[in-house]
Design a protein around this motif. Structure first.
Motif, PDB file in Angstrom:
ATOM      1  N   GLN A 116      65.809  38.418  93.051  1.00 25.26           N
ATOM      2  CA  GLN A 116      65.975  37.471  94.148  1.00 25.26           C
ATOM      3  C   GLN A 116      65.229  37.977  95.372  1.00 25.26           C
ATOM      4  O   GLN A 116      65.241  39.160  95.681  1.00 25.26           O
ATOM      5  N   PHE A 117      64.581  37.042  96.063  1.00 20.73           N
ATOM      6  CA  PHE A 117      63.878  37.328  97.316  1.00 20.73           C
ATOM      7  C   PHE A 117      64.572  36.513  98.393  1.00 20.73           C
ATOM      8  O   PHE A 117      64.448  35.283  98.438  1.00 20.73           O
ATOM      9  N   ALA A 217      76.816  36.490 103.868  1.00 19.54           N
ATOM     10  CA  ALA A 217      76.172  35.400 103.126  1.00 19.54           C
ATOM     11  C   ALA A 217      75.058  35.919 102.220  1.00 19.54           C
ATOM     12  O   ALA A 217      74.923  35.486 101.068  1.00 19.54           O
ATOM     13  N   VAL A 218      74.256  36.840 102.739  1.00 20.09           N
ATOM     14  CA  VAL A 218      73.138  37.377 101.948  1.00 20.09           C
ATOM     15  C   VAL A 218      73.645  38.038 100.673  1.00 20.09           C
ATOM     16  O   VAL A 218      73.095  37.815  99.578  1.00 20.09           O
ATOM     17  N   PHE A 219      74.684  38.819 100.778  1.00 21.60           N
ATOM     18  CA  PHE A 219      75.171  39.515  99.587  1.00 21.60           C
ATOM     19  C   PHE A 219      75.970  38.596  98.662  1.00 21.60           C
ATOM     20  O   PHE A 219      76.006  38.834  97.442  1.00 21.60           O
ATOM     21  N   LEU A 220      76.568  37.552  99.189  1.00 25.52           N
ATOM     22  CA  LEU A 220      77.165  36.540  98.319  1.00 25.52           C
ATOM     23  C   LEU A 220      76.083  35.858  97.490  1.00 25.52           C
ATOM     24  O   LEU A 220      76.273  35.581  96.297  1.00 25.52           O
ATOM     25  N   ARG A 224      75.754  35.844  93.336  1.00 29.58           N
ATOM     26  CA  ARG A 224      75.733  34.593  92.577  1.00 29.58           C
ATOM     27  C   ARG A 224      74.348  34.232  92.047  1.00 29.58           C
ATOM     28  O   ARG A 224      74.159  33.153  91.493  1.00 29.58           O
ATOM     29  N   SER A 225      73.390  35.124  92.233  1.00 27.69           N
ATOM     30  CA  SER A 225      72.030  34.931  91.691  1.00 27.69           C
ATOM     31  C   SER A 225      71.434  33.585  92.104  1.00 27.69           C
ATOM     32  O   SER A 225      70.818  32.875  91.301  1.00 27.69           O
ATOM     33  N   VAL A 308      79.419  27.255 101.972  1.00 31.60           N
ATOM     34  CA  VAL A 308      80.832  27.449 101.638  1.00 31.60           C
ATOM     35  C   VAL A 308      81.071  27.134 100.167  1.00 31.60           C
ATOM     36  O   VAL A 308      81.729  27.894  99.440  1.00 31.60           O
ATOM     37  N   ARG A 309      80.517  26.025  99.713  1.00 32.45           N
ATOM     38  CA  ARG A 309      80.759  25.569  98.348  1.00 32.45           C
ATOM     39  C   ARG A 309      80.023  26.413  97.305  1.00 32.45           C
ATOM     40  O   ARG A 309      80.603  26.793  96.275  1.00 32.45           O
ATOM     41  N   GLU A 310      78.758  26.723  97.552  1.00 32.63           N
ATOM     42  CA  GLU A 310      77.936  27.375  96.532  1.00 32.63           C
ATOM     43  C   GLU A 310      77.987  28.897  96.590  1.00 32.63           C
ATOM     44  O   GLU A 310      77.841  29.569  95.559  1.00 32.63           O
ATOM     45  N   LEU A 311      78.169  29.440  97.795  1.00 36.35           N
ATOM     46  CA  LEU A 311      78.194  30.898  97.946  1.00 36.35           C
ATOM     47  C   LEU A 311      79.604  31.458  98.019  1.00 36.35           C
ATOM     48  O   LEU A 311      79.816  32.649  97.802  1.00 36.35           O
ATOM     49  N   GLY A 312      80.559  30.601  98.363  1.00 37.91           N
ATOM     50  CA  GLY A 312      81.887  31.117  98.668  1.00 37.91           C
ATOM     51  C   GLY A 312      81.929  31.743 100.055  1.00 37.91           C
ATOM     52  O   GLY A 312      82.760  32.613 100.352  1.00 37.91           O
ATOM     53  N   TYR A 313      81.025  31.290 100.925  1.00 38.77           N
ATOM     54  CA  TYR A 313      80.903  31.826 102.281  1.00 38.77           C
ATOM     55  C   TYR A 313      82.107  31.417 103.118  1.00 38.77           C
ATOM     56  O   TYR A 313      82.446  30.237 103.218  1.00 38.77           O
ATOM     57  N   ARG A 314      82.774  32.415 103.714  1.00 42.05           N
ATOM     58  CA  ARG A 314      83.908  32.181 104.595  1.00 42.05           C
ATOM     59  C   ARG A 314      83.712  33.041 105.836  1.00 42.05           C
ATOM     60  O   ARG A 314      83.964  34.249 105.793  1.00 42.05           O
ATOM     61  N   PRO A 315      83.236  32.450 106.934  1.00 45.09           N
ATOM     62  CA  PRO A 315      83.001  33.256 108.131  1.00 45.09           C
ATOM     63  C   PRO A 315      84.265  33.995 108.559  1.00 45.09           C
ATOM     64  O   PRO A 315      85.347  33.403 108.645  1.00 45.09           O
TER      65      PRO A 315
END
Length: 336
Positions: A116-117, A217-220, A224-225, A308-315
């Motif tokens: 991933q880049f 977010a970057v590491f999520l 999740r590739s 939020v939906r695709e990464l599971g990002y929760r600030p």
């Protein structure tokens, strides 16, 4: 065996936090830096350094080739290097777009394409969208960047997404703040000196994101590739134009302040003069045409639902918590 990660722009504000998190997660972490880069915030044990000359494509190719021969390819690359201020506006395209493409093409030609880049872009690639309705900017909206910085980042995004099979993911944070950041620090410094300036008389909706949430977010995305996607990043809240300065003031002990509201036409004149004066001195200015257009923009809302939906990002940081931690760091380090 440890997975390896290259973080370019590692000596910068966001880059240094990415390095810390990569090490915490157990990655074999390579800090991509220039020979002249400060390493003040890159003191962690176990960190590796890789000097990269983005300005010279042949040299960059040889540096990456030497790394491949000695250590192999990288599993992940996070490209954080770039410029936000330039003496010559043409340098935005040369650095933010041209050098991004040079890195991606060198990796591909050396058979070093990572899993991933990740490319750190900006909400400014969209410019003044929904200025009348104040609706959140969505990924389906048409970008209309009105700054040289935003245009250069958009060109880089488009080039990466056009590379057949290249596993890129793009992050578009709104205003990023936190420890080590210097532009928002100027606001805190001004408030400490009893002056708070705002711009324009029309409603302005602002959004922010704490640096550690950008890193999250970057590491999520790595976990999740994710490939071939772009995400807006904010803390999910919308703030009035004075909220940030009010929170700073509170953390500074509520000093007496003079509030100055600058008309947009006056800000434009001052910005152009400051930019011209800086150019004559062959340096950059905090106030310039790009900064004027950024401060003029009234709607900075953005839709983080896909992240939020695709990464599971929760600030984890709203503005109150983030400002509290930031100002505490500025005080501890003697900045304030």
């Amino acid at each position: 065996m440890k997975q390896s990660i290259l973080i370019t722009g590692a000596s910068g504000f966001i880059g240094s936090f990415l390095v810390e998190e990569a090490l915490r997660r157990g990655f074999e972490t390579w800090a991509g830096v220039r020979a002249s880069s400060s390493r003040k915030y890159l003191q962690e044990p176990g960190l590796h350094f890789l000097e990269l000359d983005f300005a010279h494509t042949d040299r960059l190719y040889e540096q990456l080739k030497a790394h491949r021969e000695a250590h192999g390819a990288f599993d992940y690359v996070v490209h954080c290097a770039g410029v936000t201020k330039c003496i010559d506006p043409a340098d935005f395209d040369r650095v933010n777009c041209g050098q991004t493409c040079a890195l991606a093409n060198a990796l591909r030609s050396l058979d070093m394409t990572p899993r991933q880049f990740a490319f750190i872009s900006t909400l400014s690639v969209f410019g003044p969208v929904h200025e009348d309705t104040y609706k959140p900017i969505r990924e389906t909206d048409t970008p209309q960047p009105n700054t040289a910085y935003g245009r250069s980042k958009l060109k880089a995004e488009q080039a990466l997404l056009a590379m057949d099979g290249f596993p890129c993911v793009i992050y578009r944070p709104t205003g990023v703040y936190g420890p080590r950041e210097r532009d928002y620090f100027l606001m805190a410094e001004s408030i400490k000196r009893h002056v708070d300036m705002s711009v324009g008389y029309r409603r302005q909706d602002l959004t922010f994101v704490y640096v550690k949430d950008v890193v999250q977010a970057v590491f999520l995305g790595i976990e999740r590739s994710i490939k071939g996607r772009a995400y807006f990043l904010s803390d999910g809240q919308v703030y009035a134009s004075r909220t940030f300065s009010d929170l700073i003031r509170r953390e500074l002990g509520n000093p007496l302040i003079i509030r100055i509201k600058c008309p947009l036409f006056l800000l434009k004149v001052v910005s152009l003069l400051a930019e011209r004066w800086a150019a004559l001195r062959k340096t950059t200015s905090t106030l310039n045409r790009d900064k004027y257009n950024i401060m003029k923009q009234r709607n900075w809302q953005c839709d983080i639902t896909p992240a939020v939906r695709e990464l599971g990002y929760r600030p984890e940081y709203d503005l109150e918590r983030g400002v509290k931690e930031t100002i505490a760091w500025y005080k501890k380090e003697g900045w304030l």
